[in-house]
Design a protein around this motif. Structure first.
Motif, PDB file in Angstrom:
ATOM      1  N   THR A  69      18.641  -1.808   2.874  1.00 37.42           N
ATOM      2  CA  THR A  69      18.999  -0.401   2.722  1.00 37.42           C
ATOM      3  C   THR A  69      18.156   0.195   1.602  1.00 37.42           C
ATOM      4  O   THR A  69      18.050  -0.399   0.521  1.00 37.42           O
ATOM      5  CB  THR A  69      20.496  -0.275   2.347  1.00 37.42           C
ATOM      6  N   GLY A  70      17.532   1.305   1.914  1.00 34.38           N
ATOM      7  CA  GLY A  70      16.733   1.998   0.892  1.00 34.38           C
ATOM      8  C   GLY A  70      15.267   1.647   0.988  1.00 34.38           C
ATOM      9  O   GLY A  70      14.891   0.531   1.358  1.00 34.38           O
ATOM     10  N   SER A  71      14.452   2.651   0.687  1.00 38.29           N
ATOM     11  CA  SER A  71      12.989   2.481   0.647  1.00 38.29           C
ATOM     12  C   SER A  71      12.440   3.584  -0.255  1.00 38.29           C
ATOM     13  O   SER A  71      12.294   4.737   0.192  1.00 38.29           O
ATOM     14  CB  SER A  71      12.384   2.609   2.050  1.00 38.29           C
ATOM     15  N   PRO A  72      12.154   3.273  -1.524  1.00 40.42           N
ATOM     16  CA  PRO A  72      11.720   4.326  -2.464  1.00 40.42           C
ATOM     17  C   PRO A  72      10.564   5.195  -1.962  1.00 40.42           C
ATOM     18  O   PRO A  72      10.638   6.429  -2.060  1.00 40.42           O
ATOM     19  CB  PRO A  72      11.349   3.522  -3.711  1.00 40.42           C
ATOM     20  N   PRO A  73       9.521   4.614  -1.357  1.00 43.14           N
ATOM     21  CA  PRO A  73       8.434   5.502  -0.900  1.00 43.14           C
ATOM     22  C   PRO A  73       8.872   6.453   0.221  1.00 43.14           C
ATOM     23  O   PRO A  73       8.466   7.624   0.246  1.00 43.14           O
ATOM     24  CB  PRO A  73       7.338   4.547  -0.438  1.00 43.14           C
ATOM     25  N   VAL A  74       9.708   5.969   1.154  1.00 42.00           N
ATOM     26  CA  VAL A  74      10.168   6.853   2.242  1.00 42.00           C
ATOM     27  C   VAL A  74      11.109   7.916   1.682  1.00 42.00           C
ATOM     28  O   VAL A  74      11.029   9.102   2.050  1.00 42.00           O
ATOM     29  CB  VAL A  74      10.845   6.033   3.351  1.00 42.00           C
ATOM     30  N   GLU A  75      11.962   7.527   0.749  1.00 45.94           N
ATOM     31  CA  GLU A  75      12.872   8.503   0.123  1.00 45.94           C
ATOM     32  C   GLU A  75      12.081   9.558  -0.652  1.00 45.94           C
ATOM     33  O   GLU A  75      12.439  10.749  -0.676  1.00 45.94           O
ATOM     34  CB  GLU A  75      13.846   7.765  -0.805  1.00 45.94           C
ATOM     35  N   GLU A 125      -1.694  16.730   7.355  1.00 51.06           N
ATOM     36  CA  GLU A 125      -0.685  17.002   6.312  1.00 51.06           C
ATOM     37  C   GLU A 125       0.372  15.896   6.272  1.00 51.06           C
ATOM     38  O   GLU A 125       0.819  15.468   5.203  1.00 51.06           O
ATOM     39  CB  GLU A 125      -0.049  18.371   6.557  1.00 51.06           C
ATOM     40  N   VAL A 126       0.760  15.403   7.439  1.00 50.59           N
ATOM     41  CA  VAL A 126       1.715  14.281   7.497  1.00 50.59           C
ATOM     42  C   VAL A 126       1.115  13.065   6.782  1.00 50.59           C
ATOM     43  O   VAL A 126       1.747  12.455   5.923  1.00 50.59           O
ATOM     44  CB  VAL A 126       2.036  13.919   8.961  1.00 50.59           C
ATOM     45  N   ALA A 127      -0.142  12.775   7.100  1.00 49.66           N
ATOM     46  CA  ALA A 127      -0.803  11.608   6.474  1.00 49.66           C
ATOM     47  C   ALA A 127      -0.936  11.805   4.972  1.00 49.66           C
ATOM     48  O   ALA A 127      -0.808  10.853   4.198  1.00 49.66           O
ATOM     49  CB  ALA A 127      -2.174  11.390   7.114  1.00 49.66           C
ATOM     50  N   ALA A 128      -1.166  13.030   4.547  1.00 54.69           N
ATOM     51  CA  ALA A 128      -1.319  13.294   3.108  1.00 54.69           C
ATOM     52  C   ALA A 128      -0.032  12.974   2.355  1.00 54.69           C
ATOM     53  O   ALA A 128      -0.061  12.383   1.266  1.00 54.69           O
ATOM     54  CB  ALA A 128      -1.731  14.751   2.887  1.00 54.69           C
ATOM     55  N   PHE A 129       1.121  13.335   2.941  1.00 53.21           N
ATOM     56  CA  PHE A 129       2.390  13.019   2.278  1.00 53.21           C
ATOM     57  C   PHE A 129       2.618  11.504   2.258  1.00 53.21           C
ATOM     58  O   PHE A 129       3.052  10.939   1.248  1.00 53.21           O
ATOM     59  CB  PHE A 129       3.560  13.716   2.993  1.00 53.21           C
ATOM     60  N   ALA A 130       2.294  10.838   3.348  1.00 54.35           N
ATOM     61  CA  ALA A 130       2.475   9.376   3.409  1.00 54.35           C
ATOM     62  C   ALA A 130       1.571   8.679   2.404  1.00 54.35           C
ATOM     63  O   ALA A 130       1.997   7.779   1.667  1.00 54.35           O
ATOM     64  CB  ALA A 130       2.188   8.878   4.823  1.00 54.35           C
ATOM     65  N   HIS A 131       0.320   9.133   2.319  1.00 57.53           N
ATOM     66  CA  HIS A 131      -0.642   8.537   1.376  1.00 57.53           C
ATOM     67  C   HIS A 131      -0.187   8.778  -0.067  1.00 57.53           C
ATOM     68  O   HIS A 131      -0.226   7.865  -0.905  1.00 57.53           O
ATOM     69  CB  HIS A 131      -2.037   9.133   1.592  1.00 57.53           C
ATOM     70  N   GLU A 132       0.284   9.983  -0.345  1.00 55.73           N
ATOM     71  CA  GLU A 132       0.757  10.303  -1.707  1.00 55.73           C
ATOM     72  C   GLU A 132       1.892   9.352  -2.108  1.00 55.73           C
ATOM     73  O   GLU A 132       1.900   8.804  -3.210  1.00 55.73           O
ATOM     74  CB  GLU A 132       1.255  11.748  -1.757  1.00 55.73           C
ATOM     75  N   ALA A 133       2.803   9.108  -1.178  1.00 54.70           N
ATOM     76  CA  ALA A 133       3.937   8.205  -1.477  1.00 54.70           C
ATOM     77  C   ALA A 133       3.436   6.791  -1.756  1.00 54.70           C
ATOM     78  O   ALA A 133       3.923   6.117  -2.674  1.00 54.70           O
ATOM     79  CB  ALA A 133       4.907   8.197  -0.307  1.00 54.70           C
ATOM     80  N   GLU A 134       2.425   6.337  -0.992  1.00 59.21           N
ATOM     81  CA  GLU A 134       1.889   4.990  -1.225  1.00 59.21           C
ATOM     82  C   GLU A 134       1.280   4.883  -2.627  1.00 59.21           C
ATOM     83  O   GLU A 134       1.508   3.926  -3.355  1.00 59.21           O
ATOM     84  CB  GLU A 134       0.808   4.663  -0.178  1.00 59.21           C
ATOM     85  N   VAL A 135       0.499   5.896  -2.984  1.00 58.92           N
ATOM     86  CA  VAL A 135      -0.202   5.837  -4.274  1.00 58.92           C
ATOM     87  C   VAL A 135       0.798   5.951  -5.426  1.00 58.92           C
ATOM     88  O   VAL A 135       0.764   5.173  -6.383  1.00 58.92           O
ATOM     89  CB  VAL A 135      -1.266   6.959  -4.345  1.00 58.92           C
ATOM     90  N   VAL A 136       1.720   6.876  -5.318  1.00 60.30           N
ATOM     91  CA  VAL A 136       2.714   7.091  -6.394  1.00 60.30           C
ATOM     92  C   VAL A 136       3.576   5.845  -6.587  1.00 60.30           C
ATOM     93  O   VAL A 136       3.850   5.434  -7.705  1.00 60.30           O
ATOM     94  CB  VAL A 136       3.592   8.319  -6.080  1.00 60.30           C
ATOM     95  N   HIS A 137       3.944   5.203  -5.497  1.00 56.44           N
ATOM     96  CA  HIS A 137       4.826   4.020  -5.578  1.00 56.44           C
ATOM     97  C   HIS A 137       4.055   2.705  -5.617  1.00 56.44           C
ATOM     98  O   HIS A 137       4.636   1.632  -5.587  1.00 56.44           O
ATOM     99  CB  HIS A 137       5.816   4.024  -4.405  1.00 56.44           C
ATOM    100  N   ARG A 138       2.708   2.796  -5.672  1.00 56.24           N
ATOM    101  CA  ARG A 138       1.869   1.592  -5.741  1.00 56.24           C
ATOM    102  C   ARG A 138       2.170   0.596  -4.618  1.00 56.24           C
ATOM    103  O   ARG A 138       2.196  -0.609  -4.834  1.00 56.24           O
ATOM    104  CB  ARG A 138       2.018   0.901  -7.118  1.00 56.24           C
ATOM    105  N   THR A 139       2.436   1.142  -3.427  1.00 56.85           N
ATOM    106  CA  THR A 139       2.687   0.241  -2.296  1.00 56.85           C
ATOM    107  C   THR A 139       1.453   0.080  -1.425  1.00 56.85           C
ATOM    108  O   THR A 139       1.448  -0.701  -0.484  1.00 56.85           O
ATOM    109  CB  THR A 139       3.840   0.788  -1.435  1.00 56.85           C
TER     110      THR A 139
END
Ligand code: ATP
Ligand code: PAF
Length: 285
Positions: A69-75, A125-139
């Motif tokens: 339960t839970g996924s910080p990058p998706v949240e 734009e969808v990919a940009a949000f996904a990429h931002e989450a990866e970089v911010v969360h270091r995933t």
């Protein structure tokens, strides 16, 4: 008004990479090469008053073998989009093993959220949000860019808009085994590791899968990332004449050619994959 939306995104085995630091997450990422594979993440977004993420891993037979339960990058993406939804992701490949499951989950979930809430975001734009989450969360650094399409890729710049050379090898079989998780964030957060990775980075772009394995193996050997368990598997592959290298960043091996599956089977559960013919998409369900 739809109450649910679904998307699928293939995973990505990174063969080698080098971090590229930018001024923003959008201009931060990596250059490198890897293989987009046909196994990935299915994400469902359902209307809900509060945000939630349920992560399921299924066996080859379809039984649920792991639920989280839970996924910080998706949240993070839900917060950045300013919407709520109940997200359920499903995958068969192990998480944290170098198969790009975080990127696949992010791209699939963001695509599904976009459809559920009719946000009108473009694929970029969808990919940009996904990429931002990866970089911010270091995933991850370059997996989102890779998983926008299929084939094997050579990424020439950071972020989702940089030049990518894609080659398609329909039906090429990539075999992999994982010897346990390796925290991507722990490697990306280590200045020493990242310096060794920078120094090990090969020049040029592979034109064939054989070249991709050669570039990847040379990188893995110079990077200092090979664990004793991975070393044992690579030695067996060398002995059997099978092309192989370490999955980045996972404590595992990916291999190609005759005898690969039999050789890897001696070390654990083997995943037999094919190069993906396309990237993130809405599945025909
Ligand atoms: N299938 C998934 N669904 C939802 N969240 C996921 C999923 N896979 C990974 N994540 C999120 O990304 C985080 C980091 O995953 P990690 O990057 O270690 O896995 P990976 O992407 O499979 O590995 P790698 O990036 O080395 O290929 C997880 O702790 C989780 O929060
Ligand atoms: C950093 C990385 C190896 C994690 O999977 C990948 O995102 C990449 O190749 O940039």
């Amino acid at each position: 008004m739809d109450t649910t939306a679904v998307a699928f995104c293939p995973g990505h085995i990174s063969g080698y990479f080098r971090r590229v630091e930018g001024d923003t997450p959008a201009t931060t990422g990596s250059i490198g090469a890897g293989i987009v594979v046909d196994e990935g993440v299915r994400a469902e977004a359902a209307r809900a008053e509060t945000a939630s993420v349920t992560v399921r891993r299924r066996s080859r037979a379809g039984a649920v073998i792991e639920t989280m339960t839970g996924s910080p990058p998706v949240e993070y993406v839900l917060e950045r989009l300013g919407v709520t939804a109940a997200i359920t992701t499903e995958c068969r490949l192990p998480i944290g093993a170098g198969f790009g499951m975080s990127a696949a989950a992010l791209l699939a979930a963001t695509t599904a959220i976009n459809r559920l809430h009719n946000l009108g975001l473009s694929a970029g734009e969808v990919a940009a949000f996904a990429h931002e989450a990866e970089v911010v969360h270091r995933t991850g650094l370059g997996d989102v860019a890779a998983c926008r399409g299929g084939g094997f890729v050579c990424r020439k710049g950071p972020g989702i808009d940089a030049e990518i050379v894609r080659h398609y090898e329909p039906g090429a079989v990539i075999t992999a085994v994982t010897l346990g998780p390796l925290s991507t964030a722990s490697v990306l957060s280590s200045p020493g590791r990242m310096e060794a990775i920078r120094a090990a980075y090969p020049e040029g772009c592979p034109e064939t899968l054989e070249e991709l394995f050669s570039f990847s193996r040379g990188f893995a050997e110079k990077s200092g990332l090979i664990s004793p368990e991975v070393r044992s598997v690579l030695a067996a592959c060398d002995e059997a004449g099978v092309l192989a290298s370490m999955t980045m960043l996972g404590n595992g091996v990916f291999a190609y050619g005759e005898g690969a599956e039999e050789t890897l089977a001696a070390f654990g559960e083997v995943f037999v994959l094919r190069t993906a013919d396309r990237g993130v998409h809405i599945p025909e369900e």
